[in-house]
Design an enzyme around this catalytic site. Structure first.
Site: not given
Ligand code: NAD
Ligand code: WQD
Length: 340
Positions: A126, A151, A155
């Site tokens: 991330s 969290y 990562k």
């Molecule tokens: P998500 O929660 O939708 O998907 C994760 C999946 O993993 C879920 O279906 C959950 O049931 C499964 N899971 C969790 N723990 C498990 C376990 N112990 N065994 C088996 N399955 C398990 O999340 P996402 O948004 O699809 O994110 C996927 C990956 O990307 C994550 O590692 C997250 O940290 C990373 N990521 C997400 C974002 C974002 O904004 N969504 C941003 C950066 C990184």
């Molecule tokens: C985006 C912008 C808020 C909601 C998060 C996680 C990060 C990563 C991605 C996994 C920010 C603003 C939001 C609202 C707002 N996930 N906002 N009103 O903060 O970039 O990152 O998701 O790795 O770890 O922290 O994304 O969508 O929460 O916010 O003004 O009701 O929108 O302040 O500037 P963010 P976000």
């Protein structure tokens, strides 16, 4: 067809990636359904005209991971999405996050090591690892700051584990993809984001507000040092992000890199402010959206957007969808799940 294991494959990003993988790979989805629904499997099957193999299991159980590899020792690679991702919950319950996000990774790497053969591994990292970067756009050489949340720390630690592991396991090839802000849904509206409870992320909060679930969107601060005072992020269509995994795993299978551990930013390269996102939503949907300016949210960085030139050059990847495409797809998905 080469077999790829996709952990967390019923989740938001994993499901979109499973669809893209199905064109050229046999997909094995592993998920414990802790943050997803079994219905997502139907969505994936409908879009791809193929039903992936599904293994319902918890990867933080070491025995389960061993059995998984007994059944799929013919897999050539694994994409590891499975993790918990709620930043706020990780502050409240850090051990839940350290246990799940780190033990799943360690057990998988141990089993991969036991295979004693070449193997390819993609890790979901991330942009959160950068915190507030000194230089924008952010490139992969940017220093890693102390994480704002457990969290985010999982990562950072995971990336360190992978680095150390690759150094002594030359047969294992790893790519960490540092995602920026994924948004939107598959164009078919068969799969999309399914936040549990009140969404913390901007786009699902906007679409739920437009759907009448919340009264208004609160913009978290307009006194930042940005052109309109609101925070800037790099929002990327989830399908573009999914496609990055296909080129990454293919790059590893074809052994295109000299190093067995590489990191890539996956973002569009464009920064968009919170107010620009709201205005874009109003423009592409033609709807009204009630919003107010509120205080800053603790832990938010001011600006983060990707220098994606390394992924463009080495993976031949770039985002194809515009921010408007992504926002519209998020709204179409919201309408579908709310039957609007
Ligand atoms: P998500 O929660 O939708 O998907 C994760 C999946 O993993 C879920 O279906 C959950 O049931 C499964 N899971 C969790 N723990 C498990 C376990 N112990 N065994 C088996 N399955 C398990 O999340 P996402 O948004 O699809 O994110 C996927 C990956 O990307 C994550 O590692 C997250 O940290 C990373 N990521 C997400 C974002 C974002 O904004 N969504 C941003 C950066 C990184
Ligand atoms: C985006 C912008 C808020 C909601 C998060 C996680 C990060 C990563 C991605 C996994 C920010 C603003 C939001 C609202 C707002 N996930 N906002 N009103 O903060 O970039 O990152 O998701 O790795 O770890 O922290 O994304 O969508 O929460 O916010 O003004 O009701 O929108 O302040 O500037 P963010 P976000």
């Amino acid at each position: 067809m080469n077999k790829i294991i996709v952990t967390g494959g019923l989740g938001y990003i994993g499901s979109h990636t499973a669809v893209e993988l199905s064109n050229t790979f046999q997909v094995v989805i592993v998920d414990d359904l802790s943050n997803s629904s079994i219905d997502v499997l139907d969505g994936i099957s409908k879009i791809s005209n193929r039903t992936p193999i599904f293994e319902k299991l918890d990867l933080k159980n070491k025995e389960n991971v061993g059995k998984l590899f007994d059944r799929h020792s013919d897999a050539v690679g694994l994409i590891h999405f499975a993790a918990y991702k709620a930043v706020g919950e990780s502050v409240e319950n850090p051990l839940k996050y350290y246990e799940n996000n780190l033990s799943c990774l360690i057990y998988l790497l141990q089993e991969i090591n036991n295979l004693n053969q070449s193997f390819n591994f993609i890790f979901s990292s991330s942009c959160t690892v950068y915190g507030q970067a000194k230089k924008l756009p952010i490139n992969e050489k940017e220093s890693i700051k102390k994480a704002e949340s457990p969290y985010g720390n999982t990562k950072q630690i995971s990336e360190e584990i992978l680095f150390d592991y690759c150094r002594v396991n030359p047969k294992i090839n790893v790519i960490s993809l540092r995602y920026f802000n994924p948004i939107g849904a598959h164009d078919s509206c068969e799969i999309g984001e399914l936040p549990i409870g009140v969404p913390q992320n901007l786009v699902p909060f906007i679409t739920q507000t437009a759907a009448g679930i919340h009264e208004k969107v609160t913009v978290f601060g307009n006194d930042y040092n940005t052109p309109d005072g609101t925070c800037i992020r790099d929002y990327i269509h989830v399908t573009d992000l999914a496609k990055a995994h296909i080129v990454a795993i293919e790059n590893l299978i074809l052994k295109k890199s000299k190093s067995n551990y590489n990191i890539y930013n996956i973002g569009t390269g464009n920064g968009t402010s919170v107010l620009e996102m709201i205005k874009s939503f109003i423009k592409v949907t033609g709807l009204e959206l009630n919003y107010i300016i509120g205080p800053r949210r603790k832990g938010d960085v001011e600006s983060a957007y990707a220098d994606n030139s390394k992924a463009m050059k080495e993976l031949n990847w770039k985002a194809e969808n515009s921010i408007e495409d992504a926002i519209l797809s998020a709204w179409n998905w919201e309408k579908k799940i709310r039957s609007l």
